[in-house]
Every structure is written in C-alpha cells, then in structure tokens.
Scaffold this motif. Structure first.
Motif, PDB file in Angstrom:
ATOM      1  N   GLU A 267     -19.675  -3.246 -21.237  1.00  0.00           N
ATOM      2  CA  GLU A 267     -18.276  -3.687 -21.200  1.00  0.00           C
ATOM      3  C   GLU A 267     -17.453  -2.499 -20.720  1.00  0.00           C
ATOM      4  OE1 GLU A 267     -14.853  -5.354 -24.309  1.00  0.00           O
ATOM      5  OE2 GLU A 267     -16.815  -4.707 -25.035  1.00  0.00           O
ATOM      6  N   PHE A 268     -16.699  -2.678 -19.647  1.00  0.00           N
ATOM      7  CA  PHE A 268     -15.966  -1.547 -19.087  1.00  0.00           C
ATOM      8  C   PHE A 268     -14.648  -2.032 -18.490  1.00  0.00           C
ATOM      9  CE2 PHE A 268     -18.590  -3.328 -15.798  1.00  0.00           C
ATOM     10  CZ  PHE A 268     -17.847  -3.248 -14.638  1.00  0.00           C
ATOM     11  N   THR A 269     -13.793  -1.071 -18.133  1.00  0.00           N
ATOM     12  CA  THR A 269     -12.443  -1.388 -17.674  1.00  0.00           C
ATOM     13  C   THR A 269     -12.255  -0.915 -16.234  1.00  0.00           C
ATOM     14  OG1 THR A 269     -11.632  -1.090 -19.917  1.00  0.00           O
ATOM     15  CG2 THR A 269      -9.983  -1.134 -18.175  1.00  0.00           C
ATOM     16  N   MET A 270     -11.659  -1.783 -15.436  1.00  0.00           N
ATOM     17  CA  MET A 270     -11.307  -1.436 -14.053  1.00  0.00           C
ATOM     18  C   MET A 270      -9.880  -1.858 -13.769  1.00  0.00           C
ATOM     19  SD  MET A 270     -14.617  -2.635 -11.843  1.00  0.00           S
ATOM     20  CE  MET A 270     -13.846  -2.093 -10.315  1.00  0.00           C
ATOM     21  N   VAL A 271      -9.314  -1.290 -12.716  1.00  0.00           N
ATOM     22  CA  VAL A 271      -8.117  -1.859 -12.120  1.00  0.00           C
ATOM     23  C   VAL A 271      -8.533  -2.373 -10.748  1.00  0.00           C
ATOM     24  CG1 VAL A 271      -7.371   0.400 -11.213  1.00  0.00           C
ATOM     25  CG2 VAL A 271      -5.742  -1.491 -11.400  1.00  0.00           C
ATOM     26  N   GLU A 272      -8.182  -3.620 -10.465  1.00  0.00           N
ATOM     27  CA  GLU A 272      -8.392  -4.169  -9.125  1.00  0.00           C
ATOM     28  C   GLU A 272      -7.037  -4.564  -8.557  1.00  0.00           C
ATOM     29  OE1 GLU A 272     -11.379  -6.789  -7.941  1.00  0.00           O
ATOM     30  OE2 GLU A 272     -12.962  -5.881  -9.164  1.00  0.00           O
ATOM     31  N   PHE A 273      -6.810  -4.216  -7.300  1.00  0.00           N
ATOM     32  CA  PHE A 273      -5.539  -4.566  -6.664  1.00  0.00           C
ATOM     33  C   PHE A 273      -5.793  -5.016  -5.226  1.00  0.00           C
ATOM     34  CE2 PHE A 273      -6.188   0.020  -6.636  1.00  0.00           C
ATOM     35  CZ  PHE A 273      -5.962   0.409  -5.326  1.00  0.00           C
ATOM     36  N   TYR A 274      -4.945  -5.940  -4.787  1.00  0.00           N
ATOM     37  CA  TYR A 274      -5.084  -6.567  -3.470  1.00  0.00           C
ATOM     38  C   TYR A 274      -3.732  -6.585  -2.788  1.00  0.00           C
ATOM     39  CZ  TYR A 274      -9.713  -7.719  -4.995  1.00  0.00           C
ATOM     40  OH  TYR A 274     -11.000  -7.606  -5.434  1.00  0.00           O
ATOM     41  N   GLN A 275      -3.732  -6.217  -1.511  1.00  0.00           N
ATOM     42  CA  GLN A 275      -2.492  -6.129  -0.746  1.00  0.00           C
ATOM     43  C   GLN A 275      -2.669  -6.863   0.578  1.00  0.00           C
ATOM     44  OE1 GLN A 275      -0.940  -2.164  -0.224  1.00  0.00           O
ATOM     45  NE2 GLN A 275       0.292  -2.744   1.552  1.00  0.00           N
ATOM     46  N   ALA A 276      -1.841  -7.871   0.789  1.00  0.00           N
ATOM     47  CA  ALA A 276      -1.881  -8.621   2.048  1.00  0.00           C
ATOM     48  C   ALA A 276      -1.326  -7.769   3.188  1.00  0.00           C
ATOM     49  CB  ALA A 276      -1.084  -9.914   1.920  1.00  0.00           C
ATOM     50  N   TYR A 277      -1.835  -8.022   4.364  1.00  0.00           N
ATOM     51  CA  TYR A 277      -1.355  -7.418   5.614  1.00  0.00           C
ATOM     52  C   TYR A 277      -1.663  -5.929   5.734  1.00  0.00           C
ATOM     53  CZ  TYR A 277       1.035 -11.863   5.368  1.00  0.00           C
ATOM     54  OH  TYR A 277       1.298 -13.202   5.220  1.00  0.00           O
ATOM     55  N   THR A 278      -2.687  -5.474   5.011  1.00  0.00           N
ATOM     56  CA  THR A 278      -3.178  -4.121   5.228  1.00  0.00           C
ATOM     57  C   THR A 278      -4.689  -4.191   5.382  1.00  0.00           C
ATOM     58  OG1 THR A 278      -3.060  -1.811   4.467  1.00  0.00           O
ATOM     59  CG2 THR A 278      -3.530  -3.484   2.793  1.00  0.00           C
ATOM     60  N   ASP A 279      -5.341  -3.027   5.539  1.00  0.00           N
ATOM     61  CA  ASP A 279      -6.796  -2.988   5.661  1.00  0.00           C
ATOM     62  C   ASP A 279      -7.335  -1.794   4.877  1.00  0.00           C
ATOM     63  OD1 ASP A 279      -6.167  -0.772   7.170  1.00  0.00           O
ATOM     64  OD2 ASP A 279      -6.872  -1.586   9.081  1.00  0.00           O
ATOM     65  N   TYR A 280      -8.628  -1.531   5.050  1.00  0.00           N
ATOM     66  CA  TYR A 280      -9.244  -0.483   4.230  1.00  0.00           C
ATOM     67  C   TYR A 280      -8.689   0.895   4.554  1.00  0.00           C
ATOM     68  CZ  TYR A 280     -12.500   1.272   7.876  1.00  0.00           C
ATOM     69  OH  TYR A 280     -13.067   1.849   8.989  1.00  0.00           O
ATOM     70  N   LYS A 281      -8.233   1.107   5.775  1.00  0.00           N
ATOM     71  CA  LYS A 281      -7.648   2.408   6.110  1.00  0.00           C
ATOM     72  C   LYS A 281      -6.309   2.594   5.396  1.00  0.00           C
ATOM     73  CE  LYS A 281      -9.937   3.001  10.570  1.00  0.00           C
ATOM     74  NZ  LYS A 281      -9.757   3.156  12.038  1.00  0.00           N
ATOM     75  N   GLY A 282      -5.520   1.522   5.298  1.00  0.00           N
ATOM     76  CA  GLY A 282      -4.283   1.610   4.528  1.00  0.00           C
ATOM     77  C   GLY A 282      -4.552   1.910   3.065  1.00  0.00           C
ATOM     78  N   LEU A 283      -5.648   1.330   2.528  1.00  0.00           N
ATOM     79  CA  LEU A 283      -5.994   1.592   1.136  1.00  0.00           C
ATOM     80  C   LEU A 283      -6.530   3.007   0.934  1.00  0.00           C
ATOM     81  CD1 LEU A 283      -7.591  -1.747  -0.125  1.00  0.00           C
ATOM     82  CD2 LEU A 283      -5.257  -0.909  -0.404  1.00  0.00           C
ATOM     83  N   MET A 284      -7.165   3.578   1.962  1.00  0.00           N
ATOM     84  CA  MET A 284      -7.588   4.975   1.850  1.00  0.00           C
ATOM     85  C   MET A 284      -6.378   5.872   1.600  1.00  0.00           C
ATOM     86  SD  MET A 284     -10.453   5.816   4.720  1.00  0.00           S
ATOM     87  CE  MET A 284     -11.838   4.740   5.065  1.00  0.00           C
ATOM     88  N   ASP A 285      -5.336   5.659   2.387  1.00  0.00           N
ATOM     89  CA  ASP A 285      -4.121   6.472   2.227  1.00  0.00           C
ATOM     90  C   ASP A 285      -3.514   6.263   0.841  1.00  0.00           C
ATOM     91  OD1 ASP A 285      -4.484   7.285   4.848  1.00  0.00           O
ATOM     92  OD2 ASP A 285      -3.097   5.788   5.669  1.00  0.00           O
ATOM     93  N   LEU A 286      -3.439   4.995   0.407  1.00  0.00           N
ATOM     94  CA  LEU A 286      -2.881   4.694  -0.913  1.00  0.00           C
ATOM     95  C   LEU A 286      -3.724   5.327  -2.015  1.00  0.00           C
ATOM     96  CD1 LEU A 286      -1.002   3.220  -2.872  1.00  0.00           C
ATOM     97  CD2 LEU A 286      -2.382   1.153  -2.539  1.00  0.00           C
ATOM     98  N   THR A 287      -5.044   5.249  -1.879  1.00  0.00           N
ATOM     99  CA  THR A 287      -5.943   5.778  -2.901  1.00  0.00           C
ATOM    100  C   THR A 287      -5.781   7.283  -3.061  1.00  0.00           C
ATOM    101  OG1 THR A 287      -7.540   4.015  -2.500  1.00  0.00           O
ATOM    102  CG2 THR A 287      -8.361   6.009  -3.581  1.00  0.00           C
ATOM    103  N   GLU A 288      -5.710   7.994  -1.948  1.00  0.00           N
ATOM    104  CA  GLU A 288      -5.542   9.445  -2.032  1.00  0.00           C
ATOM    105  C   GLU A 288      -4.242   9.801  -2.755  1.00  0.00           C
ATOM    106  OE1 GLU A 288      -5.907  11.265   1.770  1.00  0.00           O
ATOM    107  OE2 GLU A 288      -7.996  10.638   2.056  1.00  0.00           O
ATOM    108  N   THR A 289      -3.168   9.080  -2.443  1.00  0.00           N
ATOM    109  CA  THR A 289      -1.883   9.323  -3.102  1.00  0.00           C
ATOM    110  C   THR A 289      -1.971   9.005  -4.595  1.00  0.00           C
ATOM    111  OG1 THR A 289      -0.680   8.814  -1.069  1.00  0.00           O
ATOM    112  CG2 THR A 289       0.561   8.705  -3.120  1.00  0.00           C
TER     113      THR A 289
END
Length: 523
Positions: free
Chosen positions: A285-307
């Motif tokens: 049993e473990f905890t995660m955060v999952e988030f989804y953003q329309a109109y972006t892609d994995y490169k946009g999420l790379m930038d968000l993740t680093e921040t």
C-alpha cells in the motif's frame, strides 16, 4: 568460567523461559501502574483526564522566550499553561524536576513542595514516565541555564499503564517501531520530524499544482477492471452486487476519463495497492500523486517536473541539495538522458555497445533474454544503468512494449514519448504523452493480452469503457505519477520505505494479551 557457576551472571534464561519472565515483569509493572489509577482518583483527579486549555505549545515557548535572559524572565514574570507527556522525573526531597514532551519540543518543569497545593505535590510523587500532565506557572532560567517552568499548579490528564522504553536509548527494535508507531513517535523524537517533512512534501505538491490551475479529484479505489500500471492487484468481493472488484493499482484511467470530460488539469493524491513483494523500496500500500494536463506533452511535463522537484526540496528541507546516505542529491540540477544513452554510458561489462548497436533490434535480441527488441532494451537498462542513477535524472524515450498507455514517438513509432525520474538508484516518477488514439489503444491492449497469454501476470487488461471514453475524443495530454513515499525517503535520508509510512504492512503479531490485562482491572 561455566555460566551456571558464575554468581554474577545476570542473563535471562533462553526462550521460552525468557519470554515468560519478560511477560511476568511486564504484567507486574502493569499492575503497579494500574494501582496508581485508584490512588490518583483518591486525590480527586481524573486518571484519564479532562479538557485542559493551554496558552502555549512547548515549541512556541522556546521560539518566543528561548532567547531571553534569566533577568528578563524574572522581570516580566511570563505566565504559561502547557501540557505534555513526561519523559523524565527527578525527585529530591521537597522539590523535583521533570521533562515534558509536547509537539516535538521538550520543556523542564520545576515542582517545589511549598510552591504548589499539597494535593498537587502528592500527585507529583505518584507520576510515572509516560503520564500526561498539564501545568501552570511562570518561566525562569535554572542555574544550569535551562529554560524551565516554575510550576504553581499541576493537573493530571492521562495515565500510562505500560512502561516506556529506556529513556537514554529510546525504542530501537525495528519491527516494534513499525508495529507500534505510536510508541516510536513517543520514544524517538526524530521520527516525528520525518512525518512533519512528509506533510511538507504533500503540501508543496498540492500548492504547486493548484497554483497552475489543477483541481484535486477523487476516483474509485475499488475497480471492476484494474489498470494504469503493470502490477498484480488485490481482489475483493462485493456481496450485494455479487461481483469481484480490484483495489486500484493506479488511478490513471479514471483521471484520463476526466480529461475527456473537459476537466483539463486534474490531480489526485492517491493510495494504491499492488499485490507484490515487500522490500526497503516497496510496500503493498503506497501513496502517489498523479496529475494530467491537456494540451501539453511529455516535454512540457519534464520542465514542470524539474521545477516541482526543486521547490519540493526547498519546502521540505530548506534547500535544493539533500543529503542521502553518502551522497548529496541536487534537485536544482536534474540531468536528462535517453534510455539508449543510459545503457551505453553505464554499461558494466566489457565491450560496451555503441549508440548504433542499442538501436539495432538484432543486437538487442542477442544480448537480453526477452521476446522483443523493446523488452530487451528495457531489461538492459534495468541491469546496467538503473542502479547508477544517483543524482536526479530524467530517462526518456521508452520502448512501446513496456508503455501500453503512452503515445508513439512520431519519428520512431517503436518508441514512445515517456520519461521516468530517478534519484539514489530509485524510480520516483513516471510520465508520458498520453495515447489518445482509441484505435491504437485497442491494439496496445491486444498486445498486453498476448503478453498475459505468455504468462505475464502483470500485463494490462482490456478496458472497454476506457476505449469508449477515448472514442469521444481526448485532447493531446501529458500525464505523470510521482511516488510520494520514495520522495519522502530522499528528503529525510531514510533507506527504508517503512520509515516514511506511519503504519507499514507487517505479518500479524499473534496474541498480545492486552485485552486480558485490561479485563482484570474490571474484575
């Protein structure tokens, strides 16, 4: 010397006699403390307490008055009411000291016979380590320079019936610490700091996502079809509907249904359940955060993740550089590598492959025991590179075979636009450009069914309703999951996931005997 002839041998007999003696000593201490309950009642106190309105917490006392001199405190005569659990007691004739722990802080109480009511001093003489008390008085500095409370009245709030661990060493047995987390928190103050940091991590994630327009949602934890990850589920049964259900292994497919429905930025801090092994990095049993953003892609999420990771480190620890074991992890500097580049760079054996070789399906199939070239690449990455990713690193461009829900790379359809985040040789996050083509998604599900037929019990199931949702049209979307437990491990320098979960799953303990002891008090 023979131990039987040694008059100074203080060792307890071996099990099971050792266990029986330990239990008898524990029972004896329990009975002694239970007797104190009636003695405390005889003084007119409630042994299990009543409301106590305090003016300050212990940390507030130190933050507000810890820098004042003895002369300043004597002039100001600062009065406080404070409550907490007794850690130590020292009685010296007509006076005594005790340290009281509350909210992560420890304050010394000074109790003098001629400064408190007679009844209160009689209570002081009965107190045990672990009891919870309240007191009112004024602050002063002792001769040894310690900020203390000069007690003028004492209130009893709750009796402890069980003995606390030895005060100088705390609670050290690992399994007892996990099984009795309440006792671990009482005995080891640094454990409280771990879970305070965990709360800071979760708060930082929430704040950062909501500042970017994400809304928090809740999705089912019992699902008729499990999905969103490669894992074995726990199975349960709903009696009224007479159907089997699965505890979710991930909330992904439900969150993407919400993207279809027009909730364009959603997140869930979610509990997931995977029927797999237990290790220092895995809990069922473990905890995660999952988030989804329309109109972006994995490169946009790379930038968000680093921040996000940079800010989480600052919020949790005060800076971007975090000590973990022998390493200083810099979350202000996240490296990016393709999976193929990582295999080439970190290859362990002689004859490291060239970039062209790791792109060659024939070479891959000849160098890894898997059925497809993509599965071979993923296997070689796990064997050669994963354990060497110490500093925060994003690994991107994954094979399609191990990414059934990710969008194909337009330039290379055998790969998908996906990345994972690693630090201290642990995967802490996974993200990709979401597959939004229902026709291709059906093909991927069919491929997973083929893997299932070959014996892969973690392969994805067919989800007809998810295909129906996709057929209504999903906007281009980027999605990501970050493991909160592992992230907290990094932020608190803990090598076991059980150290950052308040109540990790353990084998049943067996008979405890607590109910019988309490039953005897009623007799």
């Amino acid at each position: 010397m023979d131990s039987a002839a040694n008059p100074y041998n203080n060792e307890l007999p071996p099990f099971p006699e050792h266990k029986e003696i330990c239990l008898s000593l524990e029972d004896e201490l329990f009975e002694q403390r239970a007797t104190r309950v009636s003695e405390i009642e005889a003084l007119g106190y409630k042994p299990f307490g009543k409301r106590f309105d305090f003016t300050h917490t212990v940390p507030e006392i130190f933050s507000g008055y810890g820098s004042k001199t003895g002369e300043e405190l004597e002039a100001d005569k600062i009065r406080v009411r404070v409550a907490g659990r007794i850690q130590t007691v020292r009685r010296m004739g007509k006076a005594g000291f005790m340290h009281v722990q509350q909210n992560g802080g420890k304050l010394q109480f000074y109790v003098r016979k001629d400064a408190v009511p007679e009844r209160d001093y009689a209570l002081f003489s009965m107190l045990d380590i672990g009891d919870i008390v309240g007191a009112e008085g004024y602050l002063f500095i002792t001769r040894t320079g310690e900020l203390s409370l000069h007690v003028e009245s004492l209130e009893f709030l709750s009796k402890t019936l069980l003995a606390m661990p030895e005060k100088f060493h705390g609670l050290e047995d690992t399994e007892t610490r996990y099984r009795q987390r309440y006792l671990d928190l009482i005995s080891n103050p640094e454990v409280r700091d771990v879970f305070v940091t965990r709360a800071k991590v979760v708060s930082s994630i929430r704040r950062q996502l909501e500042e970017r327009g994400f809304i928090e949602v809740e999705t089912p934890m019992m699902q008729p079809i499990y999905g969103g990850a490669a894992a074995r589920p726990f199975v349960t049964h709903h009696n009224t509907l007479d159907i089997d259900l699965y505890l979710r292994i991930a909330p992904e497919l439900y969150l993407k249904r919400l993207i279809v429905g027009g909730l364009e930025r959603v997140y869930e801090i979610n509990r997931n359940f995977r029927n797999e092994g237990v290790s220092t990095r895995h809990n069922p049993e473990f905890t995660m955060v999952e988030f989804y953003q329309a109109y972006t892609d994995y490169k946009g999420l790379m930038d968000l993740t680093e921040t996000m990771l940079r800010q989480i480190a600052i919020d949790a620890t005060g800076g971007t550089v975090v000590q973990f074991g022998d390493h200083q992890l810099d979350f202000g500097n996240v490296r990016r590598l393709t999976m193929r580049d990582a295999v080439v760079e970190f290859w362990e054996d002689e004859g490291a492959p060239t970039p062209d070789q790791v792109r060659d399906p024939a070479w891959l199939l000849a160098n890894a025991p898997k059925a497809t070239a993509g599965e071979c690449l993923a296997h070689l990455f796990e064997v050669h590179a994963e354990k060497k990713l110490i500093q925060p690193t994003i690994i991107y461009e994954f094979p399609v075979e191990v990414s059934p829900l990710a969008n194909n790379n337009p330039a290379e359809p055998s790969m998908v636009d996906r990345f994972e985040i690693f630090a201290a040789s642990m995967e802490i996050g996974n993200a990709y450009t979401e597959l939004n083509n229902p026709i291709e998604q059906r093909r991927r599900f069919d491929g997973q069914l083929d893997m299932q037929a070959r014996g892969d019990d973690e392969a994805h199931q067919m989800d007809e309703d998810y295909l129906r949702a996709m057929a209504y049209g999903m906007p281009p979307t980027g999605g990501e999951g970050i493991g909160i437990d592992r992230l907290v491990m990094l932020m608190t320098n803990r090598t076991s996931i059980r150290d950052v979960i308040l109540f990790p799953l353990l084998r049943p303990e067996g008979e405890i005997g607590m109910a019988d002891r309490l039953r005897r008090l009623d007799a």
